[in-house]
Enzyme design. Structure first.
Site, PDB file in Angstrom:
ATOM      1  N   ASN A 192      19.563 -51.056  47.318  1.00  0.00           N
ATOM      2  CA  ASN A 192      20.029 -50.131  48.359  1.00  0.00           C
ATOM      3  C   ASN A 192      21.483 -49.769  48.045  1.00  0.00           C
ATOM      4  O   ASN A 192      22.380 -50.566  48.292  1.00  0.00           O
ATOM      5  CB  ASN A 192      19.916 -50.801  49.733  1.00  0.00           C
ATOM      6  N   TRP A 193      21.646 -48.557  47.522  1.00  0.00           N
ATOM      7  CA  TRP A 193      22.997 -48.161  47.101  1.00  0.00           C
ATOM      8  C   TRP A 193      23.892 -47.806  48.291  1.00  0.00           C
ATOM      9  O   TRP A 193      25.084 -47.617  48.120  1.00  0.00           O
ATOM     10  CB  TRP A 193      22.933 -46.952  46.169  1.00  0.00           C
ATOM     11  N   LYS A 194      23.310 -47.656  49.460  1.00  0.00           N
ATOM     12  CA  LYS A 194      24.064 -47.195  50.640  1.00  0.00           C
ATOM     13  C   LYS A 194      24.787 -45.888  50.273  1.00  0.00           C
ATOM     14  O   LYS A 194      24.247 -45.094  49.514  1.00  0.00           O
ATOM     15  CB  LYS A 194      25.020 -48.266  51.146  1.00  0.00           C
TER      16      LYS A 194
ATOM     17  N   GLU B 214      22.187 -51.118  59.466  1.00  0.00           N
ATOM     18  CA  GLU B 214      23.305 -50.162  59.599  1.00  0.00           C
ATOM     19  C   GLU B 214      22.848 -48.924  60.360  1.00  0.00           C
ATOM     20  O   GLU B 214      23.639 -48.315  61.091  1.00  0.00           O
ATOM     21  CB  GLU B 214      23.868 -49.817  58.209  1.00  0.00           C
TER      22      GLU B 214
ATOM     23  N   GLY C   7      21.972 -54.911  48.273  1.00  0.00           N
ATOM     24  CA  GLY C   7      22.968 -53.861  48.429  1.00  0.00           C
ATOM     25  C   GLY C   7      23.985 -53.917  47.307  1.00  0.00           C
ATOM     26  O   GLY C   7      23.757 -53.419  46.203  1.00  0.00           O
ATOM     27  N   GLY C   8      25.118 -54.585  47.576  1.00  0.00           N
ATOM     28  CA  GLY C   8      26.238 -54.622  46.626  1.00  0.00           C
ATOM     29  C   GLY C   8      25.850 -54.967  45.200  1.00  0.00           C
ATOM     30  O   GLY C   8      26.327 -54.331  44.254  1.00  0.00           O
TER      31      GLY C   8
END
Ligand code: PEP
Length: 253
Positions: free
Chosen positions: A9-11, A96, A233-234
Site C-alpha cells: 500500500n503505497w498510500k 486512514e 505500507g512503508g
C-alpha cells in the site's frame, strides 16, 4: 490451502519516475509462484502499472473507490474506472479512510458490494484503535466492523473477498503487534466472517496482517498458519525492500 497474499500500500507516495524505476526492478524479480502480489498505488500511476504489468503475476490494486457508478461526486473514482485501468483489487475500509475521511460501516458495505458486482476483489480492512484496545473492546470492534462490511452479502460473495487485520495503533507507527496479537486478532476476524457466512467460507478466505510489517518481522507472523500474508505500507515503498520482505515472508511458511 489458502492463498498467500502480499499487498503493497503505497498510500500517497511516489512520482511517475519512481514508479517507472520501481516497476523496472520489480518485474525482473523472480517472485514466488505460490503467492499473490498486489500493488495498491495512487490513481495517477494506474495507467503506468497497466502498461508495464500486463502479463506478469503482479496484480494492480487501487486504494479506494466510490460506491456509485457515476454522478456528481467530485474527486471520486468508480469501480468501472478502476476496471478500465486494469485493477483487479481494491482496498476498502483502510483505517486512514475510516479516521481521516470519516468512512463508516454502511458506506463501506456499499463499496464492498459494488466492487464485487464489478468483478473487483475487495481487500476489506479492519482493526481496533489503541483506545479501543485499552478498554478491552478489540473483539467487539472487529466483530462489528465485519458485520457492517459484510451485511447483505451472499456466501459466494464473501468467499471472493480478502481481509486485512490491521490494528490501527500499529499502522505507520513502527510499533508492531506481537505475533500473538496478530494471530488472535485474525482468529476473531475469521470467526466473525464465519458468523456472516459459514465455517468453510471463512476458512477459505485470505486474512493478512498489517501494521509496521518489515523484512525482519514478516516471517515470524507468517509462521502462524492463520496469517496469510501481509498488507505493507512503508516497507513496500522501495522495490528492493518489498521484494526482500516477500521472500522473508515465504520462508516463514
Ligand atoms: C498500511 O498502510 O496498511 C500499513 C500497514 O502501513 P505500515 O506498514 O506503514 O504500518
Amino acid at each position: 490451502m489458502r492463498k498467500v497474499v502480499f499487498g503493497g500500500n503505497w498510500k500517497m507516495h511516489g512520482t511517475w519516475k519512481q514508479t517507472e524505476e520501481y516497476l523496472q526492478h520489480f518485474v525482473n524479480c523472480p517472485l514466488p509462484v505460490n503467492s499473490e502480489i498486489i500493488l495498491f498505488v495512487p490513481f495517477p500511476y494506474l495507467s503506468l502499472m497497466q502498461k508495464t504489468l500486463s502479463g506478469t503475476q503482479i496484480r494492480i490494486g487501487a486504494q479506494n473507490m466510490h460506491s456509485e457508478d457515476k454522478g456528481a461526486f467530485t474527486g471520486e473514482v468508480s469501480a468501472d474506472m478502476l476496471v478500465d485501468m486494469g485493477c483487479t483489487h481494491v482496498l476498502i475500509g483502510h483505517s486512514e479512510r475510516r479516521s481521516l475521511f470519516f468512512e463508516k460501516g454502511p458506506f463501506l458495505n456499499s463499496k464492498v458490494k459494488k466492487a464485487l458486482t464489478k468483478g473487483l476483489t475487495p481487500m476489506y480492512c479492519i482493526g481496533e484503535t489503541l483506545a479501543e484496545r485499552e478498554s478491552d473492546k478489540t473483539v467487539s470492534v472487529l466483530q462489528s466492523q465485519i458485520r457492517e462490511g459484510l451485511e447483505g452479502l451472499s456466501q459466494d460473495d464473501i468467499a471472493k473477498m480478502y481481509f486485512a487485520y490491521e490494528p490501527v495503533w500499529a499502522i505507520g507507527t513502527g510499533v508492531n503487534a506481537s505475533e500473538e496479537d496478530a494471530r488472535s486478532g485474525i482468529a476473531v476476524v475469521r470467526e466473525a466472517i464465519a458468523s456472516m457466512s459459514s465455517s468453510s467460507v471463512s476458512q477459505s478466505v485470505p486474512i493478512v496482517y498489517g501494521g509496521s510489517v518489515k523484512t525482519g518481522n514478516i516471517a515470524s507472523y507468517m509462521a502462524h498458519k492463520e496469517v496469510d500474508g501481509g498488507l505493507v505500507g512503508g516497507a513496500s515503498l522501495k522495490a528492493e525492500d518489498f521484494y526482500l520482505l516477500i521472500q522473508a515472508g515465504m520462508q516463514g511458511r
